[in-house]
Design a protein around this motif. Structure first.
Motif, PDB file in Angstrom:
ATOM      1  N   ALA A 168      25.991  54.674  43.146  1.00 32.02           N
ATOM      2  CA  ALA A 168      26.423  54.345  41.786  1.00 32.02           C
ATOM      3  C   ALA A 168      27.095  55.730  41.245  1.00 32.02           C
ATOM      4  O   ALA A 168      26.709  56.290  40.117  1.00 32.02           O
ATOM      5  CB  ALA A 168      25.515  53.929  40.944  1.00 32.02           C
ATOM      6  N   VAL A 169      28.079  56.342  41.930  1.00 30.31           N
ATOM      7  CA  VAL A 169      28.681  57.790  41.452  1.00 30.31           C
ATOM      8  C   VAL A 169      29.555  57.376  40.292  1.00 30.31           C
ATOM      9  O   VAL A 169      29.954  56.239  39.982  1.00 30.31           O
ATOM     10  CB  VAL A 169      29.623  58.136  42.559  1.00 30.31           C
ATOM     11  N   TRP A 170      29.129  58.242  38.937  1.00 30.99           N
ATOM     12  CA  TRP A 170      29.674  58.296  37.813  1.00 30.99           C
ATOM     13  C   TRP A 170      31.203  57.975  37.725  1.00 30.99           C
ATOM     14  O   TRP A 170      31.999  58.758  38.708  1.00 30.99           O
ATOM     15  CB  TRP A 170      29.471  59.436  37.122  1.00 30.99           C
ATOM     16  N   PRO A 171      31.729  56.834  37.126  1.00 33.96           N
ATOM     17  CA  PRO A 171      33.275  56.716  37.309  1.00 33.96           C
ATOM     18  C   PRO A 171      34.023  57.989  36.837  1.00 33.96           C
ATOM     19  O   PRO A 171      35.237  58.194  37.345  1.00 33.96           O
ATOM     20  CB  PRO A 171      33.499  55.628  36.208  1.00 33.96           C
ATOM     21  N   GLU A 172      33.669  58.890  36.071  1.00 25.55           N
ATOM     22  CA  GLU A 172      34.382  59.799  35.878  1.00 25.55           C
ATOM     23  C   GLU A 172      34.738  60.919  36.925  1.00 25.55           C
ATOM     24  O   GLU A 172      35.774  61.611  36.954  1.00 25.55           O
ATOM     25  CB  GLU A 172      33.774  60.831  34.438  1.00 25.55           C
ATOM     26  N   VAL A 173      33.598  60.989  37.691  1.00 25.78           N
ATOM     27  CA  VAL A 173      33.325  62.007  38.681  1.00 25.78           C
ATOM     28  C   VAL A 173      34.570  61.221  39.990  1.00 25.78           C
ATOM     29  O   VAL A 173      35.319  61.969  40.485  1.00 25.78           O
ATOM     30  CB  VAL A 173      32.312  62.092  39.508  1.00 25.78           C
ATOM     31  N   LYS A 199      39.972  61.558  42.622  1.00 26.23           N
ATOM     32  CA  LYS A 199      41.219  61.002  43.050  1.00 26.23           C
ATOM     33  C   LYS A 199      42.297  61.646  42.430  1.00 26.23           C
ATOM     34  O   LYS A 199      43.523  62.089  43.057  1.00 26.23           O
ATOM     35  CB  LYS A 199      41.210  59.530  42.525  1.00 26.23           C
ATOM     36  N   GLU A 200      41.967  62.254  41.026  1.00 30.71           N
ATOM     37  CA  GLU A 200      43.248  63.015  40.476  1.00 30.71           C
ATOM     38  C   GLU A 200      43.344  64.168  40.927  1.00 30.71           C
ATOM     39  O   GLU A 200      44.360  64.823  41.045  1.00 30.71           O
ATOM     40  CB  GLU A 200      42.912  63.161  39.008  1.00 30.71           C
ATOM     41  N   CYS A 201      42.304  64.967  41.825  1.00 31.87           N
ATOM     42  CA  CYS A 201      42.360  66.242  42.591  1.00 31.87           C
ATOM     43  C   CYS A 201      42.929  66.112  43.783  1.00 31.87           C
ATOM     44  O   CYS A 201      42.824  66.900  44.856  1.00 31.87           O
ATOM     45  CB  CYS A 201      41.308  66.844  42.479  1.00 31.87           C
ATOM     46  N   ASN A 202      43.591  64.502  44.455  1.00 33.42           N
ATOM     47  CA  ASN A 202      44.233  64.551  45.706  1.00 33.42           C
ATOM     48  C   ASN A 202      43.173  64.583  46.821  1.00 33.42           C
ATOM     49  O   ASN A 202      43.545  64.845  47.939  1.00 33.42           O
ATOM     50  CB  ASN A 202      45.326  65.646  45.579  1.00 33.42           C
ATOM     51  N   ILE A 203      41.963  64.289  46.468  1.00 38.03           N
ATOM     52  CA  ILE A 203      40.882  63.948  47.762  1.00 38.03           C
ATOM     53  C   ILE A 203      40.929  62.308  47.692  1.00 38.03           C
ATOM     54  O   ILE A 203      40.647  61.699  47.168  1.00 38.03           O
ATOM     55  CB  ILE A 203      39.665  64.508  47.115  1.00 38.03           C
ATOM     56  N   VAL A 204      40.940  61.943  49.146  1.00 38.69           N
ATOM     57  CA  VAL A 204      40.843  60.688  49.616  1.00 38.69           C
ATOM     58  C   VAL A 204      40.127  60.442  50.819  1.00 38.69           C
ATOM     59  O   VAL A 204      39.577  61.671  51.308  1.00 38.69           O
ATOM     60  CB  VAL A 204      42.323  59.933  49.899  1.00 38.69           C
ATOM     61  N   ASP A 205      39.719  59.512  51.137  1.00 36.12           N
ATOM     62  CA  ASP A 205      38.958  59.163  52.445  1.00 36.12           C
ATOM     63  C   ASP A 205      37.574  59.950  52.456  1.00 36.12           C
ATOM     64  O   ASP A 205      37.305  60.768  53.405  1.00 36.12           O
ATOM     65  CB  ASP A 205      39.951  59.284  53.475  1.00 36.12           C
ATOM     66  N   TYR A 206      37.008  59.910  51.258  1.00 37.28           N
ATOM     67  CA  TYR A 206      35.630  60.911  51.373  1.00 37.28           C
ATOM     68  C   TYR A 206      34.450  60.231  51.705  1.00 37.28           C
ATOM     69  O   TYR A 206      34.268  59.334  51.247  1.00 37.28           O
ATOM     70  CB  TYR A 206      35.761  61.276  49.727  1.00 37.28           C
ATOM     71  N   ARG A 256      40.738  72.493  38.693  1.00 36.87           N
ATOM     72  CA  ARG A 256      40.644  71.402  37.657  1.00 36.87           C
ATOM     73  C   ARG A 256      39.489  70.465  37.737  1.00 36.87           C
ATOM     74  O   ARG A 256      38.810  70.062  36.862  1.00 36.87           O
ATOM     75  CB  ARG A 256      41.968  70.655  38.004  1.00 36.87           C
ATOM     76  N   MET A 257      39.154  70.330  38.971  1.00 38.96           N
ATOM     77  CA  MET A 257      37.759  69.796  39.308  1.00 38.96           C
ATOM     78  C   MET A 257      36.681  70.337  38.709  1.00 38.96           C
ATOM     79  O   MET A 257      35.826  69.790  37.794  1.00 38.96           O
ATOM     80  CB  MET A 257      37.241  69.400  40.629  1.00 38.96           C
ATOM     81  N   ARG A 258      36.717  71.701  38.756  1.00 35.59           N
ATOM     82  CA  ARG A 258      35.478  72.604  38.092  1.00 35.59           C
ATOM     83  C   ARG A 258      35.793  72.495  36.827  1.00 35.59           C
ATOM     84  O   ARG A 258      34.637  72.611  35.937  1.00 35.59           O
ATOM     85  CB  ARG A 258      35.721  73.852  38.654  1.00 35.59           C
ATOM     86  N   GLN A 259      36.683  72.201  35.993  1.00 36.11           N
ATOM     87  CA  GLN A 259      36.996  72.092  34.531  1.00 36.11           C
ATOM     88  C   GLN A 259      36.508  70.772  34.059  1.00 36.11           C
ATOM     89  O   GLN A 259      36.176  70.931  32.648  1.00 36.11           O
ATOM     90  CB  GLN A 259      38.459  72.511  34.167  1.00 36.11           C
ATOM     91  N   ASN A 260      35.985  69.835  34.728  1.00 33.94           N
ATOM     92  CA  ASN A 260      35.671  68.472  34.256  1.00 33.94           C
ATOM     93  C   ASN A 260      34.125  68.658  34.081  1.00 33.94           C
ATOM     94  O   ASN A 260      33.245  68.859  34.745  1.00 33.94           O
ATOM     95  CB  ASN A 260      35.899  67.393  35.289  1.00 33.94           C
ATOM     96  N   PRO A 261      33.716  68.429  32.842  1.00 35.61           N
ATOM     97  CA  PRO A 261      32.274  68.570  32.183  1.00 35.61           C
ATOM     98  C   PRO A 261      31.355  67.516  33.028  1.00 35.61           C
ATOM     99  O   PRO A 261      30.288  67.940  33.142  1.00 35.61           O
ATOM    100  CB  PRO A 261      32.519  68.109  30.718  1.00 35.61           C
ATOM    101  N   LYS A 262      31.719  66.277  33.190  1.00 35.06           N
ATOM    102  CA  LYS A 262      31.043  65.409  33.821  1.00 35.06           C
ATOM    103  C   LYS A 262      30.703  65.886  35.484  1.00 35.06           C
ATOM    104  O   LYS A 262      29.843  65.583  36.104  1.00 35.06           O
ATOM    105  CB  LYS A 262      31.873  64.102  33.968  1.00 35.06           C
ATOM    106  N   VAL A 263      31.839  66.140  35.943  1.00 36.24           N
ATOM    107  CA  VAL A 263      31.701  66.688  37.485  1.00 36.24           C
ATOM    108  C   VAL A 263      30.876  67.889  37.454  1.00 36.24           C
ATOM    109  O   VAL A 263      29.768  67.793  38.446  1.00 36.24           O
ATOM    110  CB  VAL A 263      33.192  66.961  37.859  1.00 36.24           C
ATOM    111  N   ARG A 264      31.003  68.856  36.397  1.00 38.62           N
ATOM    112  CA  ARG A 264      29.944  69.926  36.357  1.00 38.62           C
ATOM    113  C   ARG A 264      28.560  69.543  36.215  1.00 38.62           C
ATOM    114  O   ARG A 264      27.640  69.928  36.800  1.00 38.62           O
ATOM    115  CB  ARG A 264      30.222  70.876  35.391  1.00 38.62           C
TER     116      ARG A 264
END
Length: 128
Positions: A37-42, A47-54, A82-90
């Motif tokens: 159940a990965v958080w939707p924000e993550v 996806k917004e950082c161009n990562i697919v097929d993970y 940009r990924m690193r700047q997202n507080p939910k990702v951190r």
């Protein structure tokens, strides 16, 4: 997340990447639970950082987590920043890093960037 360009990469197909880290044995169940159940924000930021097929795979004998994904953007370093700047990702990284042991000498955590928390792997064979 320092990575090398794959010898099979192209502007059309993207860049295939793989990396490893060790999962602490006492966190196997919890790690699987949070990844069910990965958080939707993550997921949105990935996806917004161009990562697919993970995908992430686990070897229960060694504790190794093996991640593979394709990067389809044009600025990997910029997208990772940009990924690193997202507080939910951190927040996600802080939680999951605590369940892992890096195999990279000197790595502090996922947020620090360099050296990378997950150890990059070299692609030596690909058969599309």
């Amino acid at each position: 997340m320092s990575q090398l360009w794959s010898p099979t990469s192209s502007a059309r197909s993207g860049r295939r990447l793989a990396q490893i880290v060790k999962l602490k044995p006492e966190f196997v169940g919890k790690y699987k639970e949070v990844h069910a159940a990965v958080w939707p924000e993550v997921l949105k930021q990935i996806k917004e950082c161009n990562i697919v097929d993970y995908s992430i795979f686990h070897d229960p004998e060694t504790g190794i987590l093996f991640a593979s994904f394709k990067y389809i953007g044009n600025d990997y370093a910029g997208d990772m920043e940009r990924m690193r700047q997202n507080p939910k990702v951190r927040e996600w990284w802080k939680m999951t890093d605590g369940m892992q042991e890096s195999l990279v000498p000197g790595a502090k955590d996922s947020e620090s960037g360099e050296p990378s928390w997950w150890k990059p792997m070299e692609e030596v064979f690909y058969n599309p």
